[in-house]
Design a protein around this motif. Structure first.
Motif, PDB file in Angstrom:
ATOM      1  N   LEU A   6       0.802  -1.230   0.000  1.00  0.00           N
ATOM      2  CA  LEU A   6       0.000   0.000   0.000  1.00  0.00           C
ATOM      3  C   LEU A   6       0.834   1.278   0.000  1.00  0.00           C
ATOM      4  O   LEU A   6       0.469   2.231  -0.693  1.00  0.00           O
ATOM      5  N   PRO A   7       1.966   1.327   0.705  1.00  0.00           N
ATOM      6  CA  PRO A   7       2.771   2.555   0.626  1.00  0.00           C
ATOM      7  C   PRO A   7       3.347   2.813  -0.766  1.00  0.00           C
ATOM      8  O   PRO A   7       3.728   3.932  -1.085  1.00  0.00           O
ATOM      9  N   THR A  13      -7.895   0.640  -5.771  1.00  0.00           N
ATOM     10  CA  THR A  13      -9.258   0.616  -6.313  1.00  0.00           C
ATOM     11  C   THR A  13     -10.093  -0.527  -5.738  1.00  0.00           C
ATOM     12  O   THR A  13     -10.616  -1.355  -6.486  1.00  0.00           O
ATOM     13  N   PRO A  14     -10.268  -0.591  -4.432  1.00  0.00           N
ATOM     14  CA  PRO A  14     -11.056  -1.687  -3.875  1.00  0.00           C
ATOM     15  C   PRO A  14     -12.554  -1.446  -4.038  1.00  0.00           C
ATOM     16  O   PRO A  14     -13.022  -0.304  -4.071  1.00  0.00           O
ATOM     17  N   LEU A  22      -9.496  -4.765   3.854  1.00  0.00           N
ATOM     18  CA  LEU A  22      -8.140  -4.213   3.909  1.00  0.00           C
ATOM     19  C   LEU A  22      -7.943  -3.262   5.082  1.00  0.00           C
ATOM     20  O   LEU A  22      -6.851  -3.163   5.636  1.00  0.00           O
ATOM     21  N   ALA A  23      -9.013  -2.566   5.457  1.00  0.00           N
ATOM     22  CA  ALA A  23      -8.935  -1.624   6.576  1.00  0.00           C
ATOM     23  C   ALA A  23      -9.162  -2.311   7.925  1.00  0.00           C
ATOM     24  O   ALA A  23      -9.139  -1.652   8.962  1.00  0.00           O
ATOM     25  N   HIS A  24      -9.388  -3.617   7.894  1.00  0.00           N
ATOM     26  CA  HIS A  24      -9.707  -4.378   9.114  1.00  0.00           C
ATOM     27  C   HIS A  24     -10.924  -3.786   9.809  1.00  0.00           C
ATOM     28  O   HIS A  24     -10.940  -3.630  11.038  1.00  0.00           O
ATOM     29  N   ALA A  37      -8.379   5.113   6.531  1.00  0.00           N
ATOM     30  CA  ALA A  37      -7.445   4.145   7.127  1.00  0.00           C
ATOM     31  C   ALA A  37      -6.468   3.623   6.076  1.00  0.00           C
ATOM     32  O   ALA A  37      -5.266   3.492   6.348  1.00  0.00           O
ATOM     33  N   LEU A  38      -6.957   3.355   4.864  1.00  0.00           N
ATOM     34  CA  LEU A  38      -6.084   2.855   3.805  1.00  0.00           C
ATOM     35  C   LEU A  38      -5.096   3.927   3.350  1.00  0.00           C
ATOM     36  O   LEU A  38      -3.920   3.638   3.125  1.00  0.00           O
TER      37      LEU A  38
END
Length: 137
Positions: A6-7, A13-14, A22-24, A37-38
């Motif tokens: 991610l960095p 594009t989720p 992905l953001a839990h 969060a992402l």
């Protein structure tokens, strides 16, 4: 995945389900919170697609560091599609490579993707497939 990739991403594009995972986040978490969060994990832009959310329209929202940059609404097409997310991500990359700014690239890529889906076809009884050459005939 989150800390390594991610960095490095310019744009993520989720769809809404993927954004929450992905953001839990909880299955009913707000998508703006998930995008924040992402982005906090290093991704510069997050385009959350609303294909799995209810409603007559699909709402796609582009987030940047400062919040919402653009929100686009598209008429929901009947059926299920395989390859819509790949088509969208590739189209964004192509428009960025052509020199468009992120917001413009996302706008153009969404229009292209929607047209490929509208012109798509359903082989057999499975999911519909985008027709990426809809305008070449």
């Amino acid at each position: 995945l989150r800390s390594a990739l991610l960095p490095l991403a310019t744009v993520l594009t989720p769809n809404s389900l993927e954004a929450r995972r992905l953001a839990h986040a909880a299955p009913d978490a707000g998508l703006a919170d998930c995008a924040r969060a992402l982005a906090g994990l290093g991704c510069r832009y997050v385009l959350v697609t609303g294909t799995h959310e209810p409603g007559a329209q699909v709402v796609n929202t582009l987030y940047g560091a400062g919040g919402v940059l653009r929100e686009d609404r598209w008429p929901r097409l009947a059926g299920e599609y395989h390859g819509s997310g790949c088509t969208l991500a590739a189209a964004i990359a192509a428009f960025l490579a052509r020199g468009l700014a992120m917001e413009d690239a996302v706008k153009q890529a969404q229009a292209y993707t929607w047209q490929t889906l509208q012109a798509g076809h359903q082989p057999g009884r499975g999911q519909h497939l985008p027709n990426r050459f809809f305008n070449a005939r």
